[in-house]
Design a protein around this motif. Structure first.
Motif, PDB file in Angstrom:
ATOM      1  N   ILE A 152       0.861  -1.184   0.000  1.00  0.00           N
ATOM      2  CA  ILE A 152       0.000   0.000   0.000  1.00  0.00           C
ATOM      3  C   ILE A 152       0.899   1.236   0.000  1.00  0.00           C
ATOM      4  N   TRP A 153       0.848   2.022  -1.071  1.00  0.00           N
ATOM      5  CA  TRP A 153       1.682   3.219  -1.223  1.00  0.00           C
ATOM      6  C   TRP A 153       0.822   4.455  -1.003  1.00  0.00           C
ATOM      7  N   ARG A 154       1.401   5.434  -0.297  1.00  0.00           N
ATOM      8  CA  ARG A 154       0.704   6.705  -0.071  1.00  0.00           C
ATOM      9  C   ARG A 154       1.691   7.857  -0.265  1.00  0.00           C
ATOM     10  N   GLN A 155       1.156   8.968  -0.694  1.00  0.00           N
ATOM     11  CA  GLN A 155       1.980  10.138  -0.981  1.00  0.00           C
ATOM     12  C   GLN A 155       2.074  11.035   0.249  1.00  0.00           C
ATOM     13  N   ASP A 156       3.306  11.454   0.551  1.00  0.00           N
ATOM     14  CA  ASP A 156       3.540  12.357   1.679  1.00  0.00           C
ATOM     15  C   ASP A 156       4.491  13.460   1.225  1.00  0.00           C
ATOM     16  N   ALA A 157       3.961  14.693   1.228  1.00  0.00           N
ATOM     17  CA  ALA A 157       4.762  15.854   0.798  1.00  0.00           C
ATOM     18  C   ALA A 157       5.307  15.655  -0.605  1.00  0.00           C
ATOM     19  N   GLY A 158       4.454  15.098  -1.481  1.00  0.00           N
ATOM     20  CA  GLY A 158       4.821  14.938  -2.879  1.00  0.00           C
ATOM     21  C   GLY A 158       5.645  13.710  -3.186  1.00  0.00           C
ATOM     22  N   THR A 159       5.943  12.910  -2.191  1.00  0.00           N
ATOM     23  CA  THR A 159       6.770  11.716  -2.390  1.00  0.00           C
ATOM     24  C   THR A 159       5.972  10.465  -2.059  1.00  0.00           C
ATOM     25  N   TRP A 160       5.990   9.473  -2.974  1.00  0.00           N
ATOM     26  CA  TRP A 160       5.289   8.218  -2.740  1.00  0.00           C
ATOM     27  C   TRP A 160       6.186   7.267  -1.969  1.00  0.00           C
ATOM     28  N   GLY A 161       5.586   6.569  -1.008  1.00  0.00           N
ATOM     29  CA  GLY A 161       6.328   5.581  -0.240  1.00  0.00           C
ATOM     30  C   GLY A 161       5.398   4.480   0.247  1.00  0.00           C
ATOM     31  N   VAL A 162       5.971   3.338   0.634  1.00  0.00           N
ATOM     32  CA  VAL A 162       5.183   2.219   1.125  1.00  0.00           C
ATOM     33  C   VAL A 162       4.699   2.520   2.538  1.00  0.00           C
ATOM     34  N   GLU A 163       3.372   2.494   2.708  1.00  0.00           N
ATOM     35  CA  GLU A 163       2.799   2.741   4.033  1.00  0.00           C
ATOM     36  C   GLU A 163       2.644   1.451   4.816  1.00  0.00           C
ATOM     37  N   ASP A 164       2.231   0.399   4.134  1.00  0.00           N
ATOM     38  CA  ASP A 164       2.000  -0.855   4.844  1.00  0.00           C
ATOM     39  C   ASP A 164       1.942  -2.005   3.834  1.00  0.00           C
ATOM     40  N   LEU A 165       1.786  -3.221   4.360  1.00  0.00           N
ATOM     41  CA  LEU A 165       1.802  -4.429   3.539  1.00  0.00           C
ATOM     42  C   LEU A 165       0.621  -5.308   3.931  1.00  0.00           C
ATOM     43  N   ALA A 166      -0.085  -5.857   2.915  1.00  0.00           N
ATOM     44  CA  ALA A 166      -1.175  -6.810   3.156  1.00  0.00           C
ATOM     45  C   ALA A 166      -0.804  -8.144   2.518  1.00  0.00           C
ATOM     46  N   THR A 167      -1.136  -9.247   3.186  1.00  0.00           N
ATOM     47  CA  THR A 167      -0.826 -10.589   2.683  1.00  0.00           C
ATOM     48  C   THR A 167      -2.109 -11.280   2.222  1.00  0.00           C
ATOM     49  N   CYS A 168      -2.076 -11.850   1.011  1.00  0.00           N
ATOM     50  CA  CYS A 168      -3.242 -12.574   0.486  1.00  0.00           C
ATOM     51  C   CYS A 168      -3.448 -13.869   1.269  1.00  0.00           C
ATOM     52  N   ASP A 169      -4.689 -14.355   1.227  1.00  0.00           N
ATOM     53  CA  ASP A 169      -4.957 -15.660   1.810  1.00  0.00           C
ATOM     54  C   ASP A 169      -4.656 -16.747   0.776  1.00  0.00           C
ATOM     55  N   ARG A 219      -1.990   3.936  -3.750  1.00  0.00           N
ATOM     56  CA  ARG A 219      -1.694   3.158  -4.947  1.00  0.00           C
ATOM     57  C   ARG A 219      -1.158   1.790  -4.519  1.00  0.00           C
ATOM     58  N   VAL A 220      -1.425   0.786  -5.352  1.00  0.00           N
ATOM     59  CA  VAL A 220      -1.247  -0.591  -4.902  1.00  0.00           C
ATOM     60  C   VAL A 220      -0.341  -1.366  -5.857  1.00  0.00           C
ATOM     61  N   ARG A 221       0.577  -2.127  -5.274  1.00  0.00           N
ATOM     62  CA  ARG A 221       1.494  -2.977  -6.034  1.00  0.00           C
ATOM     63  C   ARG A 221       1.463  -4.376  -5.417  1.00  0.00           C
ATOM     64  N   ALA A 222       1.428  -5.430  -6.267  1.00  0.00           N
ATOM     65  CA  ALA A 222       1.412  -6.809  -5.777  1.00  0.00           C
ATOM     66  C   ALA A 222       2.602  -7.568  -6.334  1.00  0.00           C
ATOM     67  N   TYR A 223       3.095  -8.527  -5.553  1.00  0.00           N
ATOM     68  CA  TYR A 223       4.193  -9.366  -6.020  1.00  0.00           C
ATOM     69  C   TYR A 223       4.086 -10.748  -5.390  1.00  0.00           C
ATOM     70  N   ASP A 224       4.739 -11.715  -6.028  1.00  0.00           N
ATOM     71  CA  ASP A 224       4.734 -13.110  -5.590  1.00  0.00           C
ATOM     72  C   ASP A 224       6.055 -13.391  -4.873  1.00  0.00           C
ATOM     73  N   PRO A 225       6.036 -13.657  -3.584  1.00  0.00           N
ATOM     74  CA  PRO A 225       7.290 -13.893  -2.847  1.00  0.00           C
ATOM     75  C   PRO A 225       8.089 -15.087  -3.367  1.00  0.00           C
TER      76      PRO A 225
END
Length: 396
Positions: free
Chosen positions: A58-75, A91-97
């Motif tokens: 989970i990405w969020r913008q802070d003072a014009g800069t995007w950064g990862v705010e937190d992580l969610a794990t699929c079931d 904004r959301v990005r997904a990947y396969d560990p």
């Protein structure tokens, strides 16, 4: 001795306590008002199933800069959700560990081009499909459960559980009983070992005779996985049911013709299923007691059906039956006998007429000449036959 509290002091303390409670309750109300969720699914491009335990940033913008705010794990089915008190866009990005899929952004190819997602108490699904790169390799071995010897040409099939239209992955064992199914996407698979010739009984992983008792085999991502099959010899319980396939349904063909006999082969140990690949032999007997094997070839026009043709060369009667010889794990079996009555040809006289120039209405004591054609039942000329002419008086 403690001095008594004045009414003004007590009133002031109560007001302060009330204000503190209002602030506290207001804080709870504010937090409840802004509770929101982002949710969705992460799918594989290979077979459309969810990717188990994929990670979602989970990405969020802070003072014009995007950064990862937190992580969610699929079931295990690829579903995920993320709760937040901040309703500003993410904004959301997904990947396969496991590295079996390439990562992907929702609605774009980078954080700058990705689509905004607004956290809400009634969120739409934020679904992403990750390009499949590499899966696991399922290998193993198939052998005789009694002797432990390897079995070749056993068909090994694997398909995903819980997928509407699963892709079937299939191979056969080599001479040493070994098999390999490469590049399987992560998920839960049903694995089946079966023999197209039905010499060996079907088995499901792990050691189940029917699919309902099968245990799904887990593939978590790239890597090597192993699953063996120990098969038992199939014990046949065959039944041969004779039927006639000739156009002459009375089984009474004329000399010079042919008749076709059929039998249907079923196996009670396969739930009465039709059985192919059997060495079916035709036998004949003049009295239904002493049987002689015939050289007539027996063909199999369709699954479980066996057919042979018999040329009728003489008049009489004869019994026929089909049989399958005994072999390992198979008892001798034969069909009921079928009686065939072989009759002589039928003749017909046609075109009866008076020879030209001869009287067509001779009187008593007068002579005349007649002619006719003699043919067999199928219309062919019947040459060389003795013909008898019968006449009767006519009173006109």
């Amino acid at each position: 001795m403690k001095a008594p509290t004045s009414a003004r002091t007590l009133r002031t303390a109560c007001i302060a306590t009330l204000l503190a409670m209002i602030v506290l309750l207001g804080g709870f109300a504010s937090a409840s008002a802004y509770a929101a969720t982002v949710q969705g699914n992460v799918f594989s491009s290979s077979e459309g199933q969810g990717i188990p335990y994929a990670e979602v940033e989970i990405w969020r913008q802070d003072a014009g800069t995007w950064g990862v705010e937190d992580l969610a794990t699929c079931d295990a089915d690829g579903a995920w959700s993320y709760d937040t008190t901040d309703t500003s866009p993410v904004r959301v990005r997904a990947y396969d560990p496991t590295a079996g899929h390439k990562p992907a952004w929702f609605g774009g190819t980078s954080v700058q081009s990705a689509t905004d997602v607004i956290p809400s108490d009634t969120p739409d699904d934020t679904n992403m499909t990750l390009p499949f790169v590499k899966g696991g390799t399922l290998g193993g071995w198939a052998g005789d459960s009694n002797s432990g010897y390897p079995i070749d040409k056993i068909r090994v099939t694997a398909w995903l559980v819980g997928v509407t239209n699963p892709v079937v992955h299939q191979t056969t064992t080599a001479d040493d009983g070994v098999f390999s199914l490469p590049n399987l996407p992560a998920g839960s698979y049903i694995v089946r070992f079966d023999d197209p010739t039905l010499t060996w009984d079907t088995q499901y992983a792990f050691f189940a005779d029917v699919q309902a008792d099968a245990t799904p085999f887990e593939i978590d991502g790239p890597g090597s996985y192993f699953c063996d099959g120990f098969l038992s010899r199939h014990v046949s319980a065959l039944t041969l049911t004779p039927t006639a396939a000739s156009s002459d349904s009375t089984l009474s063909p004329a000399v010079g013709g042919t008749i076709t006999l059929e039998t249907t082969c079923t196996d009670a140990n396969l739930g009465g299923a039709l059985r192919s690949g059997m060495p079916v032999q035709l036998y004949a007997s003049p009295d239904g007691a002493a049987w002689t094997p015939q050289a007539n070839p027996v063909t199999s026009p369709s699954v479980g059906r066996y057919r042979t043709s018999i040329a009728i060369t003489s008049v009489g009667k004869i019994y026929y039956k089909f049989a399958v010889p005994a072999a390992d794990y198979r008892a001798y079996v034969e069909s009921d006998p079928c009686l065939v009555i072989r009759r002589g040809p039928t003749y017909w006289s046609t075109d009866l007429s008076v020879v030209p120039g001869q009287p067509t209405n001779p009187g008593p004591g007068d002579a005349t000449a007649i002619t006719a054609k003699l043919v067999t039942g199928d219309g062919a000329p019947a040459a060389g036959r003795v013909v008898r002419v019968q006449a009767s008086p006519w009173n006109g």
